[in-house]
Motif scaffolding. Sequence first.
Motif, short mmCIF file in Angstrom:
data_model
loop_
_atom_site.label_atom_id
_atom_site.label_comp_id
_atom_site.label_asym_id
_atom_site.label_seq_id
_atom_site.Cartn_x
_atom_site.Cartn_y
_atom_site.Cartn_z
N ILE A 44 0.83 -1.21 0.00
CA ILE A 44 0.00 0.00 0.00
C ILE A 44 0.86 1.26 0.00
O ILE A 44 0.47 2.30 -0.47
CB ILE A 44 -0.96 0.00 1.22
CG1 ILE A 44 -1.89 -1.21 1.14
CG2 ILE A 44 -1.77 1.27 1.27
CD1 ILE A 44 -2.71 -1.44 2.38
N GLN A 45 2.05 1.19 0.53
CA GLN A 45 3.00 2.29 0.61
C GLN A 45 2.45 3.54 1.31
O GLN A 45 2.53 4.64 0.78
CB GLN A 45 3.51 2.68 -0.77
CG GLN A 45 4.29 1.58 -1.44
CD GLN A 45 4.78 2.00 -2.80
OE1 GLN A 45 4.29 2.94 -3.40
NE2 GLN A 45 5.77 1.29 -3.29
N PRO A 46 1.93 3.39 2.51
CA PRO A 46 1.42 4.58 3.21
C PRO A 46 2.54 5.48 3.72
O PRO A 46 2.28 6.59 4.13
CB PRO A 46 0.63 3.98 4.36
CG PRO A 46 1.35 2.71 4.67
CD PRO A 46 1.80 2.19 3.32
N PHE A 47 3.77 5.00 3.68
CA PHE A 47 4.87 5.77 4.24
C PHE A 47 5.62 6.54 3.16
O PHE A 47 6.67 7.10 3.42
CB PHE A 47 5.83 4.84 5.00
CG PHE A 47 5.13 4.04 6.06
CD1 PHE A 47 4.61 4.67 7.17
CD2 PHE A 47 4.95 2.69 5.92
CE1 PHE A 47 3.95 3.94 8.15
CE2 PHE A 47 4.28 1.95 6.89
CZ PHE A 47 3.78 2.58 8.01
N SER A 48 5.09 6.58 1.96
CA SER A 48 5.74 7.27 0.85
C SER A 48 5.87 8.77 1.14
O SER A 48 4.97 9.38 1.69
CB SER A 48 4.93 7.07 -0.42
OG SER A 48 5.51 7.78 -1.49
N THR A 49 7.01 9.32 0.77
CA THR A 49 7.22 10.76 0.95
C THR A 49 7.31 11.46 -0.40
O THR A 49 7.94 12.50 -0.53
CB THR A 49 8.49 11.04 1.78
OG1 THR A 49 9.60 10.41 1.14
CG2 THR A 49 8.33 10.54 3.20
N ALA A 50 6.66 10.88 -1.40
CA ALA A 50 6.61 11.49 -2.73
C ALA A 50 5.26 11.18 -3.35
O ALA A 50 4.67 10.13 -3.08
CB ALA A 50 7.73 10.94 -3.62
N PRO A 51 4.75 12.08 -4.16
CA PRO A 51 3.47 11.82 -4.82
C PRO A 51 3.61 10.72 -5.86
O PRO A 51 4.72 10.45 -6.34
CB PRO A 51 3.12 13.16 -5.47
CG PRO A 51 4.42 13.85 -5.64
CD PRO A 51 5.30 13.38 -4.53
N PRO A 52 2.50 10.09 -6.22
CA PRO A 52 2.57 9.04 -7.25
C PRO A 52 2.93 9.63 -8.62
O PRO A 52 2.66 10.79 -8.90
CB PRO A 52 1.16 8.46 -7.26
CG PRO A 52 0.29 9.45 -6.59
CD PRO A 52 1.16 10.28 -5.71
N THR A 53 3.56 8.81 -9.43
CA THR A 53 3.91 9.21 -10.80
C THR A 53 2.79 8.76 -11.73
O THR A 53 2.33 7.63 -11.64
CB THR A 53 5.24 8.54 -11.23
OG1 THR A 53 6.24 8.92 -10.30
CG2 THR A 53 5.65 8.96 -12.62
N PRO A 54 2.36 9.63 -12.64
CA PRO A 54 1.28 9.24 -13.53
C PRO A 54 1.75 8.32 -14.66
O PRO A 54 2.92 8.32 -15.03
CB PRO A 54 0.80 10.57 -14.12
CG PRO A 54 2.05 11.40 -14.13
CD PRO A 54 2.81 11.00 -12.89
#
Length: 146
Positions: free
Chosen positions: A21-31
């Motif tokens: 799920i990657q809730p700890f990501s510190t970057a927005p998703p890439t389209p």
Amino acid sequence: MRKMLVIGNVLGIIVILLFIIQPFSTAPPTPKVTSGETVIPVTEGSYCWDGPFSGKCVDKKYSSIVAMAGEEQSASVAPGENVTVTFKKQPKKMVAEQWVGDSHVETVEVKDHSIVVPEKEGIYVYHLVAHWKQGDGSYVFSVKVK
């Protein structure tokens, strides 16, 4: 012993799900940007993003939006073609600009996650800014209408 094994399995599944799920990501998703079956390369720009434990802003410096797009090859598309922009996590809002050269820029409509390219042949650079609850990100791609 059996109880410990069950608890260990449950904890293992939770850990795996957290990484998926990657809730700890510190970057927005890439389209993913596509036109028909063609995948259009995207250059990520500056962003600010708040994760559950930390947040950060990254300022990527380019001389211009057009120079930023120059990092990737322009994808060929047909006149009037739809270009679709999809994210794993859809933004609350997305705005787009169309650049022709370094000086001519105009806002373009994003409707149903799609942008319609012009009928006139040429190279067009698109600058997207997407907004989520956690922050925002900018992206650039270019197309060659022919």
